[in-house]
Scaffold this motif. Structure first.
Motif, PDB file in Angstrom:
ATOM      1  N   ARG A 135     -10.938  16.092 -14.222  1.00 25.74           N
ATOM      2  CA  ARG A 135     -11.192  15.515 -12.760  1.00 25.74           C
ATOM      3  C   ARG A 135     -12.858  15.826 -12.560  1.00 25.74           C
ATOM      4  NH1 ARG A 135      -6.684  17.896  -8.472  1.00 25.74           N
ATOM      5  NH2 ARG A 135      -8.215  16.318  -7.499  1.00 25.74           N
ATOM      6  N   GLY A 136     -13.865  15.858 -13.786  1.00 23.19           N
ATOM      7  CA  GLY A 136     -14.993  16.236 -12.821  1.00 23.19           C
ATOM      8  C   GLY A 136     -15.165  17.083 -11.761  1.00 23.19           C
ATOM      9  N   GLY A 143     -21.093   9.285 -21.766  1.00 23.89           N
ATOM     10  CA  GLY A 143     -21.240   9.394 -20.676  1.00 23.89           C
ATOM     11  C   GLY A 143     -22.193   7.922 -19.649  1.00 23.89           C
ATOM     12  N   ASP A 144     -22.375   7.792 -19.125  1.00 24.43           N
ATOM     13  CA  ASP A 144     -22.812   7.279 -17.379  1.00 24.43           C
ATOM     14  C   ASP A 144     -24.600   7.341 -17.234  1.00 24.43           C
ATOM     15  OD1 ASP A 144     -21.067   5.631 -17.708  1.00 24.43           O
ATOM     16  OD2 ASP A 144     -19.908   6.940 -17.368  1.00 24.43           O
ATOM     17  N   GLY A 181     -11.481  12.828 -17.756  1.00 28.55           N
ATOM     18  CA  GLY A 181      -9.960  12.622 -18.474  1.00 28.55           C
ATOM     19  C   GLY A 181      -9.979  10.915 -17.680  1.00 28.55           C
ATOM     20  N   GLU A 182     -10.477  10.612 -17.423  1.00 31.01           N
ATOM     21  CA  GLU A 182     -10.066   9.994 -15.954  1.00 31.01           C
ATOM     22  C   GLU A 182     -11.618   8.719 -15.940  1.00 31.01           C
ATOM     23  OE1 GLU A 182     -10.306  11.490 -12.344  1.00 31.01           O
ATOM     24  OE2 GLU A 182      -8.102  12.118 -12.659  1.00 31.01           O
ATOM     25  N   LYS A 183     -12.156   8.333 -16.947  1.00 28.11           N
ATOM     26  CA  LYS A 183     -13.216   7.365 -17.063  1.00 28.11           C
ATOM     27  C   LYS A 183     -12.732   6.500 -17.555  1.00 28.11           C
ATOM     28  CE  LYS A 183     -17.527   8.747 -18.020  1.00 28.11           C
ATOM     29  NZ  LYS A 183     -17.584   7.970 -18.843  1.00 28.11           N
ATOM     30  N   ASP A 184     -13.429   5.232 -17.852  1.00 32.26           N
ATOM     31  CA  ASP A 184     -13.591   4.388 -19.000  1.00 32.26           C
ATOM     32  C   ASP A 184     -14.548   5.237 -20.092  1.00 32.26           C
ATOM     33  OD1 ASP A 184     -11.767   3.333 -18.002  1.00 32.26           O
ATOM     34  OD2 ASP A 184     -13.993   1.122 -17.214  1.00 32.26           O
ATOM     35  N   ARG A 204      -9.676  11.969 -24.388  1.00 33.45           N
ATOM     36  CA  ARG A 204      -8.324  12.082 -24.086  1.00 33.45           C
ATOM     37  C   ARG A 204      -7.922  13.576 -23.905  1.00 33.45           C
ATOM     38  NH1 ARG A 204      -9.023   8.706 -29.925  1.00 33.45           N
ATOM     39  NH2 ARG A 204      -9.534   6.967 -29.371  1.00 33.45           N
ATOM     40  N   PRO A 205      -6.558  13.594 -23.461  1.00 36.34           N
ATOM     41  CA  PRO A 205      -6.066  14.939 -23.682  1.00 36.34           C
ATOM     42  C   PRO A 205      -6.000  15.762 -24.025  1.00 36.34           C
ATOM     43  CG  PRO A 205      -4.618  12.988 -22.068  1.00 36.34           C
ATOM     44  CD  PRO A 205      -5.223  12.313 -23.156  1.00 36.34           C
TER      45      PRO A 205
END
Length: 508
Positions: free
Chosen positions: A370-371, A222-223, A381-384, A388-389
């Motif tokens: 998508r959060g 996470g960020d 699933g979309e962030k750096d 993975r799926p």
């Protein structure tokens, strides 16, 4: 023995270590020296200390010739020695243990290896592999480094054949057919054998504590919090020790106190305190010290580091239980029952049976992928550095097992409510706004004015959630009255859903 300056010089690693001036038996050609403990040779390791030196693993000031300076205890030296009890943290300078599960799975695997009596024949981390009285046991291969050196993956079939061909002895006494579950546990245990059992145990605890939900390690996570990949390289001279007990400014002590009371150690920290035993806090501190990741020339890169950095292998196991505990449990609780941290909105109970009966696998997958924009739930699933799926699918499957509830398929269209939104506004403000915010921004309850939620939730999901609530949480069902409010009629609930839908701006 001549008293003289000795040193190990390795230009490729950029080191000039004079530690062997005192630790003489660790110098090349001096292994025969005996005497005090300081003269003892290094314990057997894969690396030759006469080539690799001392400071890459242990820290300290290599060129120094006085004990205090060499150990890095001189003020303002940025790389003091790692405390002896945390010495395995030094492995993290070069190595990256891969596929480490959460603590519960790790302990199951470790105990299975002992329960199945594998130690009767094999030595692992200094235990086992000795002949027992009466012939019970024998010398088999040492498996302490099985994850680094590899092992025969066909071992089980060969063991079965050998046991069937041998009439008596250890093959009969110590080996028996294994279930598939036990074979998987043995494989998991061997996959974590890197000759640093304390470090692997520390990493397993880290993967059980939800830390990757807020922090990145090796670019994954996470960020919300700072990246931890090189956390073990912190310079003690740049840290505030005013809230850390003890006289010596130890980086390990700083980590431990930061886990106990983050905001006391770092004034603007948003991290909640960790409710763990002193032993577990020591383990987490050890893992922090191991996050050093020194830049190495290619010929010194170990195999596990190459697999992680060049081929993208995960440092954590990718089963649903480990993924959930590593990425999700910090917010949603270890059992998915929700969590409340001071100063932030309550995190929802994602393993609640009432929720899982209404949430399809597609809904759960899209929520994780998508959060929830505008909240602390990132689009994994979309962030750096996200998931993975196939990892998201594992988490969804684990949530189903955790909550013990299957999705009840809907018989209605996704959007079937046609009530006027204006009629639901007054009902929402009187019954819902107190927890979910006057404009659905969230509060005690989660944010409802959220484009991902509104795009993925069906009308039936929203109606059932309002009607039935989440038993055992602050969200009570509105189908029945309570001591502080009346019940809502089905038509009123539908108007609330219509009003919530109006936040989509007319989108279907």
């Amino acid at each position: 023995m001549p008293v003289q300056l000795r040193q190990i010089v390795n230009s490729r690693l950029g080191l000039s270590d004079r530690c062997v001036s005192c630790h003489v038996s660790m110098a090349a050609g001096e292994q025969g020296v005996t005497g005090d403990a300081v003269l003892a040779p290094h314990k057997p390791v894969v690396h030759d200390p006469a080539e690799f030196g001392c400071t890459p693993c242990h820290g300290g000031q290599g060129p120094a010739t006085l004990k205090e300076d060499a150990h890095g205890e001189v003020r303002f030296w940025p790389e003091p020695m790692i405390p002896r009890r945390f010495s395995q943290a030094g492995c993290g300078t070069c190595h990256v243990p891969l596929g480490v599960p959460n603590r519960e799975r790790y302990e199951r695997a470790r105990l299975a290896f002992e329960r199945l009596d594998c130690l009767a024949c094999h030595r692992v981390d200094g235990r086992g592999g000795t002949v027992r009285p009466g012939g019970g046991g024998m010398e088999g291969p040492d498996l302490s480094r099985a994850a680094l050196t590899g092992y025969d993956r066909e071992w089980y079939a060969k063991h079965l054949k050998k046991a069937a061909e041998t009439p008596a002895g250890p093959w009969r006494d110590s080996f028996a057919p294994l279930s598939e579950a036990d074979q998987e546990l043995v494989a998991l245990f061997l996959a974590t054998r890197v000759a640093a059992p304390d470090l692997v145990a520390a990493k397993a605890l880290f993967h059980s504590s939800g830390c990757l939900g807020c922090h990145k390690v090796s670019g994954v996570g996470g960020d919300e919090g700072p990246e931890l990949t090189r956390e073990g390289e912190k310079d003690p001279g740049r840290l505030d020790f005013s809230a850390v007990p003890g006289e010596r400014e130890s980086l390990a002590a700083w980590f431990a106190e930061h886990f106990r009371s983050p905001v006391a150690v770092v004034a603007d920290s948003q991290m909640p305190s960790v409710a763990l035993s002193d032993g577990d806090i020591d383990l987490l501190s050890m893992y922090m010290l191991s996050l050093r990741r020194r830049t190495l020339p290619g010929e010194y890169l170990p195999r596990d580091r190459i697999r992680a950095e060049k081929f993208g292998e995960r440092e954590f196991a990718t089963d649903g239980a480990t993924l959930f505990s590593a990425f999700c449990s910090g917010c949603h609780g270890p059992e998915g029952g929700g969590k409340r941290a001071p100063g932030v909105s309550r995190f929802p109970a994602v393993a609640h049976p009432a929720f899982l009966r209404l949430a399809s696998d597609e809904f759960l997958t899209e929520t994780i992928r998508r959060g929830r924009p505008g909240t602390r739930m990132p689009p994994w699933g979309e962030k750096d550095g996200g998931l993975r799926p196939e990892e998201i699918r594992e988490i969804v499957s684990y949530l189903r097992r955790l909550g013990g509830a299957a999705f009840q398929p809907e018989t209605t269209p996704p959007r079937w409510i046609s009530r006027p939104a204006a009629e639901g506004e007054a009902v929402y403000r009187s019954a819902c706004a107190g927890c979910h915010g006057s404009h659905g921004e969230g509060g005690e309850g989660p944010a409802l004015n959220n484009r991902v939620l509104l795009a993925t939730a069906t009308d039936t999901y929203l109606v059932a959630t309002i009607s039935e609530g989440r038993p055992g949480t602050p969200m009570e069902g509105f189908r029945e009255p309570s001591v502080i409010r009346p019940a809502l009629a089905p038509a009123q609930i539908e108007t609330v859903v219509a009003y919530i839908r109006s936040w989509q701006g007319g989108k279907p």
